[in-house]
Design a protein around this motif. Structure first.
Motif, PDB file in Angstrom:
ATOM      1  N   SER A   9      44.686  84.469 -14.981  1.00 34.71           N
ATOM      2  CA  SER A   9      44.717  85.927 -15.147  1.00 34.71           C
ATOM      3  C   SER A   9      44.150  86.615 -13.908  1.00 34.71           C
ATOM      4  O   SER A   9      43.022  86.319 -13.499  1.00 34.71           O
ATOM      5  CB  SER A   9      43.867  86.363 -16.346  1.00 34.71           C
ATOM      6  OG  SER A   9      43.638  87.765 -16.246  1.00 34.71           O
ATOM      7  N   ARG A  11      42.856  89.302 -13.890  1.00 39.89           N
ATOM      8  CA  ARG A  11      41.645  90.025 -14.331  1.00 39.89           C
ATOM      9  C   ARG A  11      40.438  89.095 -14.450  1.00 39.89           C
ATOM     10  O   ARG A  11      39.321  89.546 -14.750  1.00 39.89           O
ATOM     11  CB  ARG A  11      41.923  90.748 -15.654  1.00 39.89           C
ATOM     12  CG  ARG A  11      42.722  92.023 -15.398  1.00 39.89           C
ATOM     13  CD  ARG A  11      43.438  92.591 -16.601  1.00 39.89           C
ATOM     14  NE  ARG A  11      42.864  92.404 -17.900  1.00 39.89           N
ATOM     15  CZ  ARG A  11      42.069  93.284 -18.553  1.00 39.89           C
ATOM     16  NH1 ARG A  11      41.758  94.415 -17.993  1.00 39.89           N
ATOM     17  NH2 ARG A  11      41.626  93.014 -19.755  1.00 39.89           N
ATOM     18  N   GLY A  15      38.740  89.641 -17.960  1.00 40.50           N
ATOM     19  CA  GLY A  15      39.923  89.731 -18.814  1.00 40.50           C
ATOM     20  C   GLY A  15      39.726  89.163 -20.214  1.00 40.50           C
ATOM     21  O   GLY A  15      38.689  88.574 -20.538  1.00 40.50           O
ATOM     22  N   ASN A  16      40.757  89.333 -21.016  1.00 42.45           N
ATOM     23  CA  ASN A  16      40.726  88.854 -22.404  1.00 42.45           C
ATOM     24  C   ASN A  16      40.838  87.337 -22.488  1.00 42.45           C
ATOM     25  O   ASN A  16      40.175  86.700 -23.311  1.00 42.45           O
ATOM     26  CB  ASN A  16      41.885  89.482 -23.183  1.00 42.45           C
ATOM     27  CG  ASN A  16      41.821  90.997 -23.169  1.00 42.45           C
ATOM     28  OD1 ASN A  16      40.760  91.584 -23.371  1.00 42.45           O
ATOM     29  ND2 ASN A  16      42.955  91.647 -22.911  1.00 42.45           N
ATOM     30  N   THR A  17      41.693  86.787 -21.640  1.00 41.43           N
ATOM     31  CA  THR A  17      41.961  85.348 -21.737  1.00 41.43           C
ATOM     32  C   THR A  17      40.709  84.548 -21.396  1.00 41.43           C
ATOM     33  O   THR A  17      40.467  83.477 -21.977  1.00 41.43           O
ATOM     34  CB  THR A  17      43.140  84.961 -20.816  1.00 41.43           C
ATOM     35  OG1 THR A  17      44.187  85.926 -21.006  1.00 41.43           O
ATOM     36  CG2 THR A  17      43.674  83.586 -21.151  1.00 41.43           C
ATOM     37  N   TYR A  18      39.888  85.088 -20.483  1.00 44.53           N
ATOM     38  CA  TYR A  18      38.650  84.387 -20.135  1.00 44.53           C
ATOM     39  C   TYR A  18      37.749  84.205 -21.353  1.00 44.53           C
ATOM     40  O   TYR A  18      37.047  83.197 -21.460  1.00 44.53           O
ATOM     41  CB  TYR A  18      37.882  85.110 -19.022  1.00 44.53           C
ATOM     42  CG  TYR A  18      36.608  84.378 -18.674  1.00 44.53           C
ATOM     43  CD1 TYR A  18      36.662  83.152 -18.021  1.00 44.53           C
ATOM     44  CD2 TYR A  18      35.365  84.888 -19.051  1.00 44.53           C
ATOM     45  CE1 TYR A  18      35.502  82.444 -17.747  1.00 44.53           C
ATOM     46  CE2 TYR A  18      34.203  84.187 -18.766  1.00 44.53           C
ATOM     47  CZ  TYR A  18      34.272  82.962 -18.117  1.00 44.53           C
ATOM     48  OH  TYR A  18      33.134  82.261 -17.854  1.00 44.53           O
ATOM     49  N   TYR A  86      52.616  87.393 -19.529  1.00 44.03           N
ATOM     50  CA  TYR A  86      53.211  88.357 -18.595  1.00 44.03           C
ATOM     51  C   TYR A  86      54.726  88.262 -18.762  1.00 44.03           C
ATOM     52  O   TYR A  86      55.337  87.271 -18.354  1.00 44.03           O
ATOM     53  CB  TYR A  86      52.814  88.026 -17.150  1.00 44.03           C
ATOM     54  CG  TYR A  86      51.548  88.715 -16.661  1.00 44.03           C
ATOM     55  CD1 TYR A  86      50.592  89.206 -17.542  1.00 44.03           C
ATOM     56  CD2 TYR A  86      51.303  88.863 -15.302  1.00 44.03           C
ATOM     57  CE1 TYR A  86      49.448  89.829 -17.082  1.00 44.03           C
ATOM     58  CE2 TYR A  86      50.157  89.494 -14.831  1.00 44.03           C
ATOM     59  CZ  TYR A  86      49.226  89.980 -15.731  1.00 44.03           C
ATOM     60  OH  TYR A  86      48.081  90.594 -15.263  1.00 44.03           O
ATOM     61  N   ILE A  87      55.311  89.269 -19.360  1.00 40.72           N
ATOM     62  CA  ILE A  87      56.764  89.318 -19.609  1.00 40.72           C
ATOM     63  C   ILE A  87      57.235  87.981 -20.199  1.00 40.72           C
ATOM     64  O   ILE A  87      58.083  87.265 -19.645  1.00 40.72           O
ATOM     65  CB  ILE A  87      57.566  89.694 -18.330  1.00 40.72           C
ATOM     66  CG1 ILE A  87      56.892  90.829 -17.562  1.00 40.72           C
ATOM     67  CG2 ILE A  87      58.997  90.092 -18.709  1.00 40.72           C
ATOM     68  CD1 ILE A  87      56.709  92.137 -18.313  1.00 40.72           C
ATOM     69  N   THR A 120      46.441  85.100 -24.290  1.00 37.22           N
ATOM     70  CA  THR A 120      46.330  86.373 -24.996  1.00 37.22           C
ATOM     71  C   THR A 120      47.519  87.246 -24.625  1.00 37.22           C
ATOM     72  O   THR A 120      48.080  87.109 -23.534  1.00 37.22           O
ATOM     73  CB  THR A 120      45.020  87.132 -24.668  1.00 37.22           C
ATOM     74  OG1 THR A 120      45.041  87.509 -23.284  1.00 37.22           O
ATOM     75  CG2 THR A 120      43.794  86.289 -24.945  1.00 37.22           C
ATOM     76  N   GLY A 122      49.375  91.385 -25.420  1.00 36.26           N
ATOM     77  CA  GLY A 122      49.211  92.715 -26.006  1.00 36.26           C
ATOM     78  C   GLY A 122      49.916  92.788 -27.350  1.00 36.26           C
ATOM     79  O   GLY A 122      49.326  93.189 -28.355  1.00 36.26           O
ATOM     80  N   GLY A 123      51.178  92.382 -27.381  1.00 36.74           N
ATOM     81  CA  GLY A 123      51.971  92.541 -28.594  1.00 36.74           C
ATOM     82  C   GLY A 123      52.458  91.268 -29.241  1.00 36.74           C
ATOM     83  O   GLY A 123      52.717  91.246 -30.447  1.00 36.74           O
ATOM     84  N   GLY A 124      52.598  90.184 -28.473  1.00 40.11           N
ATOM     85  CA  GLY A 124      53.081  88.937 -29.087  1.00 40.11           C
ATOM     86  C   GLY A 124      53.510  87.903 -28.074  1.00 40.11           C
ATOM     87  O   GLY A 124      53.436  88.114 -26.862  1.00 40.11           O
ATOM     88  N   LEU A 152      46.359  91.170 -28.988  1.00 44.36           N
ATOM     89  CA  LEU A 152      45.407  92.291 -29.032  1.00 44.36           C
ATOM     90  C   LEU A 152      45.720  93.263 -30.162  1.00 44.36           C
ATOM     91  O   LEU A 152      44.808  93.778 -30.821  1.00 44.36           O
ATOM     92  CB  LEU A 152      45.402  93.035 -27.693  1.00 44.36           C
ATOM     93  CG  LEU A 152      45.034  92.201 -26.454  1.00 44.36           C
ATOM     94  CD1 LEU A 152      45.043  93.081 -25.220  1.00 44.36           C
ATOM     95  CD2 LEU A 152      43.684  91.527 -26.625  1.00 44.36           C
TER      96      LEU A 152
END
Ligand SMILES: Cc1cc2nc3c(=O)[nH]c(=O)nc-3n(C[C@H](O)[C@H](O)[C@H](O)COP(=O)(O)O)c2cc1C
Length: 221
Positions: A9, A11, A15-18, A86-87, A120, A122-124, A152
């Protein structure tokens, strides 16, 4: 026992994944492993140019951080991969690392190692991205022990559940390595990969001399 976590990531630790990686490493550490974290987005990893030099020499001509990361992977007993979605895929940074590793695939260099993946979204589709990362580990020879992911949009409670699952997976990874756990379905997958890679290396033996020598030294030919 050494466990290495690779995070893709941009981030990084913010970031969230961390958070899932951190939980996984805490679990592995609590189970007695030595843990190491690498944010691959801070490393210099160039795109594979498809030059095939690694097939014939065993090393890459680029002289960037890839060889250092590969050495750390090969020194590890367990590998944890983490990427945000990511996409609908892993980040470009993690894919760039994967693309540098065809020699690892041809030589099945991760045989005997274990790993798992976290993601992680955002939507799926974090499940799909975990499947992809675990499949990549398996294609290189490793056994995979599961996955942990969070979406998320499903809220904090679901995220907390994913962190707890990641912690347990970290502990379980240490157990799997200690007991040399066997997964019959994955054994069949590894047997299939062995045959495919053997055919490929034999077919290319005049050019891919490093890979041919590697297979011969292993006593696989
Ligand atoms: C470039 C980009 C692409 C993304 N693509 C998706 C996607 O396809 N599906 C999705 O559910 N979330 C997507 N997201 C959201 C991230 O997966 C999500 O915010 C994730 O938790 C970020 O993790 P990080 O904080 O560890 O980087 C995307 C985010 C970015 C910045």
């Amino acid at each position: 026992m050494k466990i290495l976590a690779l995070l893709g990531s941009p981030r990084g630790k913010k970031g969230n994944t961390y958070r899932l990686i951190e939980s996984a490493l805490k679990g592995a550490e609590d189970a007695g492993a030595e843990v190491l974290f690498i944010d691959i987005t801070e490393m210099d990893i160039g795109y594979c140019t498809g030059c095939s030099t690694c097939y014939s020499t065993g090393s890459c001509i680029q002289g960037d951080d890839y060889e250092e990361i590969l050495d750390l992977i090969l020194e590890s007993d367990g590998i944890i991969l983490g990427s945000p979605v990511y996409i609908n895929s892993v980040t470009a940074q993690l894919k760039t690392l994967f693309d540098r590793m065809p020699d690892v695939v041809h030589c099945q260099m991760l045989l005997g190692k274990y790993g798992f993946s976290v993601s992680t979204a955002g939507g799926g589709n974090a499940d799909i991205v975990c499947d992809y990362m675990n499949n990549t580990l398996q294609v290189m020879g490793a056994n995979t022990t599961g996955d942990a992911y969070a979406v998320l949009a499903e809220g904090d409670e679901a995220f907390g559940d994913a962190c707890r699952r990641s912690y347990e997976l970290g502990k379980d990874l240490v157990a799997a390595i200690s007991e040399k756990r066997v997964y019959p379905e994955q054994e069949a997958f590894h047997d299939g990969m062995h045959e495919r890679m053997k055919n490929l290396v034999l077919f290319q033996k005049d050019e891919w001399t490093h890979e041919y020598d590697y297979w011969k030294e292993k006593g696989w030919l």
